[in-house]
Design an enzyme around this catalytic site. Structure first.
Site, short mmCIF file in Angstrom:
data_model
loop_
_atom_site.label_atom_id
_atom_site.label_comp_id
_atom_site.label_asym_id
_atom_site.label_seq_id
_atom_site.Cartn_x
_atom_site.Cartn_y
_atom_site.Cartn_z
N SER A 1 -163.87 -81.12 -49.94
CA SER A 1 -163.13 -80.97 -48.69
C SER A 1 -162.14 -79.80 -48.80
CB SER A 1 -162.36 -82.25 -48.39
OG SER A 1 -161.46 -82.51 -49.45
N ARG B 1 -161.46 -75.93 -49.14
CA ARG B 1 -162.06 -74.59 -48.96
C ARG B 1 -161.77 -73.67 -50.15
NH1 ARG B 1 -163.67 -70.94 -45.09
NH2 ARG B 1 -163.49 -72.43 -43.40
N GLU C 1 -161.46 -91.50 -52.98
CA GLU C 1 -161.57 -91.50 -54.44
C GLU C 1 -161.14 -92.84 -55.01
OE1 GLU C 1 -159.70 -88.06 -56.16
OE2 GLU C 1 -161.00 -86.70 -55.03
N ASP D 1 -164.05 -82.61 -59.89
CA ASP D 1 -162.74 -83.22 -59.74
C ASP D 1 -161.78 -82.65 -60.78
OD1 ASP D 1 -161.81 -85.24 -57.78
OD2 ASP D 1 -160.74 -85.88 -59.58
P1 ITT Z 1 -162.22 -82.58 -53.13
O1 ITT Z 1 -161.89 -83.84 -53.93
O2 ITT Z 1 -162.68 -82.89 -51.74
O3 ITT Z 1 -163.12 -81.65 -53.85
P2 ITT Z 1 -159.37 -82.03 -53.57
O4 ITT Z 1 -158.45 -80.97 -53.03
O5 ITT Z 1 -158.94 -83.46 -53.41
O6 ITT Z 1 -160.82 -81.78 -52.93
P3 ITT Z 1 -159.31 -82.38 -56.47
O7 ITT Z 1 -159.24 -83.87 -56.32
O8 ITT Z 1 -160.29 -81.83 -57.46
O9 ITT Z 1 -159.66 -81.69 -55.08
O10 ITT Z 1 -157.91 -81.76 -56.83
C1 ITT Z 1 -156.72 -82.51 -56.67
C2 ITT Z 1 -155.57 -81.59 -56.40
O11 ITT Z 1 -155.25 -80.85 -57.58
C3 ITT Z 1 -155.81 -80.54 -55.32
O12 ITT Z 1 -155.59 -81.06 -54.03
C4 ITT Z 1 -154.80 -79.47 -55.72
O13 ITT Z 1 -153.51 -79.80 -55.20
C5 ITT Z 1 -154.79 -79.57 -57.24
N1 ITT Z 1 -155.70 -78.56 -57.79
C6 ITT Z 1 -157.04 -78.68 -58.03
N2 ITT Z 1 -157.53 -77.53 -58.49
C7 ITT Z 1 -156.50 -76.66 -58.55
C8 ITT Z 1 -156.37 -75.32 -58.93
O14 ITT Z 1 -157.41 -74.59 -59.32
N3 ITT Z 1 -155.16 -74.75 -58.86
C9 ITT Z 1 -154.08 -75.45 -58.45
N4 ITT Z 1 -154.12 -76.72 -58.06
C10 ITT Z 1 -155.32 -77.33 -58.10
#
Ligand code: ITT
Length: 193
Positions: free
Chosen positions: A12, A14, A40, A70
């Site tokens: 979800s 981008r 989740e 994730d």
């Molecule tokens: P999906 O689960 O739908 O893929 P999400 O945004 O919830 O989207 P995650 O659970 O993998 O994705 O990530 C949890 C949070 O961690 C995300 O909302 C960001 O705030 C942070 N995060 C993830 N990857 C990051 C990155 O590369 N740099 C900085 N913060 C990150």
């Protein structure tokens, strides 16, 4: 033998899609964004979260090649917080809240942990894992990226992910390394032609 026409990346977020897609582009592989948010499972273990996510997406998409990923930010002084709760914590207290929790704290070590799950076909999955260690900066720095990028400095660097800009972040980041591994695996198995 041609196995995949295209690979779906289910997220979800981008920003995650754009980073992953840039890496796949380096290998001339195409990712198709499927913008679905799945609820989740509540667990301290990122492994639980990714496996349930994969199972739920399989039920929705059926027998097609797809990737789910994730990621969590784990701060050692906070016993791994926010970890699997990173998304909620980012939305609620954000980078500023994390900096506040670390006010006056010397141990600023932290790491990003990412799992990627590739569904090939017929319920056959391959799991990938990357951990990038670093530190939490003393203030937000940089305009690029998303999430906790303005406060995370990967080991061996002096600047935050947000100061690096997208392509440089991808060279050193958890997601960059993860999608490099997945792309190499797909090509080595000749899953895409
Ligand atoms: P999906 O689960 O739908 O893929 P999400 O945004 O919830 O989207 P995650 O659970 O993998 O994705 O990530 C949890 C949070 O961690 C995300 O909302 C960001 O705030 C942070 N995060 C993830 N990857 C990051 C990155 O590369 N740099 C900085 N913060 C990150």
């Amino acid at each position: 033998m041609k196995e995949f026409d295209k690979i779906h990346f289910v997220t979800s977020n981008r920003n995650k899609y754009e980073e992953a897609s840039e890496i796949f582009g380096r290998y001339k592989l195409r990712l198709e964004w499927v913008n679905i948010s799945v609820e989740e499972v509540q667990s301290d273990l990122l492994l639980d979260v990714i496996l349930w996510k994969g199972y739920d997406i399989l039920k929705i998409l059926g027998n097609v090649p797809f990737i789910v990923e994730d990621t969590g930010l784990f701060i050692n002084y906070l016993n791994g917080f926010p970890g699997t709760y990173s998304s909620y914590v980012y939305k609620s207290i954000g980078c500023k809240g994390i900096l506040k929790l670390l006010e006056g704290v010397e141990d600023r070590t932290a790491y990003f942990l990412s799992y990627g799950l590739l569904h090939m076909k017929n319920n056959i999955f391959k799991l990938f894992k990357v951990r990038i260690d670093g530190i939490i900066s003393f203030e937000e720095r940089g305009m690029g990226g998303f999430g906790f990028d303005p406060i995370f400095i990967p080991e061996g660097h002096k600047i935050t992910y947000a100061e690096m800009g997208p392509s440089v972040k991808n060279n050193f980041s958890h997601r960059g390394k993860l999608f490099n591994m997945i792309a190499k695996y797909i090509l080595s198995r000749r899953l895409v032609m």
